[in-house]
Design a protein around this motif. Sequence first.
Motif, short mmCIF file in Angstrom:
data_model
loop_
_atom_site.label_atom_id
_atom_site.label_comp_id
_atom_site.label_asym_id
_atom_site.label_seq_id
_atom_site.Cartn_x
_atom_site.Cartn_y
_atom_site.Cartn_z
N GLU A 34 0.89 -1.33 -0.09
CA GLU A 34 -0.03 -0.04 0.10
C GLU A 34 0.96 1.17 0.01
O GLU A 34 1.92 1.14 0.36
CB GLU A 34 -0.73 -0.17 1.20
CG GLU A 34 -0.46 -0.08 2.48
CD GLU A 34 -1.10 -0.05 3.72
OE1 GLU A 34 -1.14 0.91 4.47
OE2 GLU A 34 -1.93 -1.24 3.81
N PRO A 35 0.48 2.57 -0.28
CA PRO A 35 1.19 3.49 -0.34
C PRO A 35 1.98 3.65 0.76
O PRO A 35 1.58 3.65 1.95
CB PRO A 35 0.21 4.72 -0.77
CG PRO A 35 -0.78 4.18 -1.22
CD PRO A 35 -1.14 2.67 -0.75
N GLY A 36 3.39 3.93 0.66
CA GLY A 36 4.18 4.16 1.71
C GLY A 36 4.70 2.93 2.54
O GLY A 36 5.51 3.06 3.54
N ARG A 37 4.16 1.81 2.24
CA ARG A 37 4.56 0.20 2.59
C ARG A 37 5.43 -0.52 1.72
O ARG A 37 4.79 -1.49 1.08
CB ARG A 37 3.32 -0.32 3.33
CG ARG A 37 2.67 0.47 4.47
CD ARG A 37 2.08 -0.25 5.48
NE ARG A 37 2.75 -1.40 6.13
CZ ARG A 37 2.34 -2.27 6.42
NH1 ARG A 37 0.93 -2.66 5.94
NH2 ARG A 37 3.06 -3.33 6.84
N PRO A 38 6.45 -0.26 1.36
CA PRO A 38 7.33 -1.10 0.48
C PRO A 38 7.34 -2.67 0.77
O PRO A 38 7.58 -3.10 1.93
CB PRO A 38 8.55 -0.46 0.28
CG PRO A 38 8.75 0.21 1.53
CD PRO A 38 7.53 0.63 2.11
N THR A 51 11.29 -6.62 -1.63
CA THR A 51 11.74 -6.21 -3.00
C THR A 51 12.08 -5.00 -3.29
O THR A 51 13.14 -4.33 -3.98
CB THR A 51 11.08 -6.70 -4.22
OG1 THR A 51 9.72 -6.62 -4.03
CG2 THR A 51 11.08 -8.63 -4.22
N GLY A 52 11.23 -3.89 -3.02
CA GLY A 52 11.20 -2.51 -3.21
C GLY A 52 12.37 -1.92 -2.47
O GLY A 52 13.29 -0.98 -3.02
N VAL A 53 12.50 -2.45 -1.07
CA VAL A 53 13.61 -1.85 -0.46
C VAL A 53 14.87 -2.32 -0.75
O VAL A 53 15.86 -1.47 -1.11
CB VAL A 53 13.36 -2.36 1.16
CG1 VAL A 53 14.65 -1.93 2.10
CG2 VAL A 53 12.19 -2.08 1.74
N VAL A 54 14.87 -3.43 -1.30
CA VAL A 54 16.19 -4.06 -1.81
C VAL A 54 16.75 -3.34 -2.91
O VAL A 54 17.70 -2.89 -3.42
CB VAL A 54 16.08 -5.56 -2.17
CG1 VAL A 54 17.50 -5.86 -2.92
CG2 VAL A 54 16.29 -6.31 -0.76
N ASN A 55 15.71 -2.91 -3.92
CA ASN A 55 15.89 -2.41 -5.25
C ASN A 55 16.36 -0.98 -4.90
O ASN A 55 17.04 -0.45 -5.68
CB ASN A 55 14.58 -2.30 -6.06
CG ASN A 55 14.41 -3.87 -6.69
OD1 ASN A 55 15.41 -4.47 -6.94
ND2 ASN A 55 13.19 -3.98 -6.92
N GLN A 56 16.01 -0.32 -4.05
CA GLN A 56 16.47 1.12 -3.37
C GLN A 56 17.90 1.05 -2.80
O GLN A 56 18.31 2.16 -2.51
CB GLN A 56 15.38 1.68 -2.83
CG GLN A 56 14.13 1.79 -3.62
CD GLN A 56 13.13 2.67 -2.40
OE1 GLN A 56 13.17 2.90 -1.37
NE2 GLN A 56 11.87 2.72 -3.12
N SER A 57 18.47 0.01 -2.36
CA SER A 57 19.42 -0.25 -1.64
C SER A 57 20.53 0.45 -2.46
O SER A 57 20.71 0.10 -3.89
CB SER A 57 20.04 -1.35 -1.15
OG SER A 57 18.91 -2.07 -0.40
#
Length: 53
Positions: free
Chosen positions: A39-43, A46-52
């Motif tokens: 949901e918006p604001g709750r990655p 995979t989203g967190v790893v992709n932003q690392s």
Amino acid sequence: MHVIFFRSDGWRSWDVEFEPVVREGVPVLIDDDLPFEDEPGRPRPTGVVNQSR
């Protein structure tokens, strides 16, 4: 979960204004159902790893 390696080939057909700044060959993780957030604001992880960095 799937891992792909980014390629910018054909980026002009992606309906984006500028060429992507992601380097060629960078690994990208994708969940089987595709979303990077539950949901918006709750990655998702995979989203967190992709932003690392």
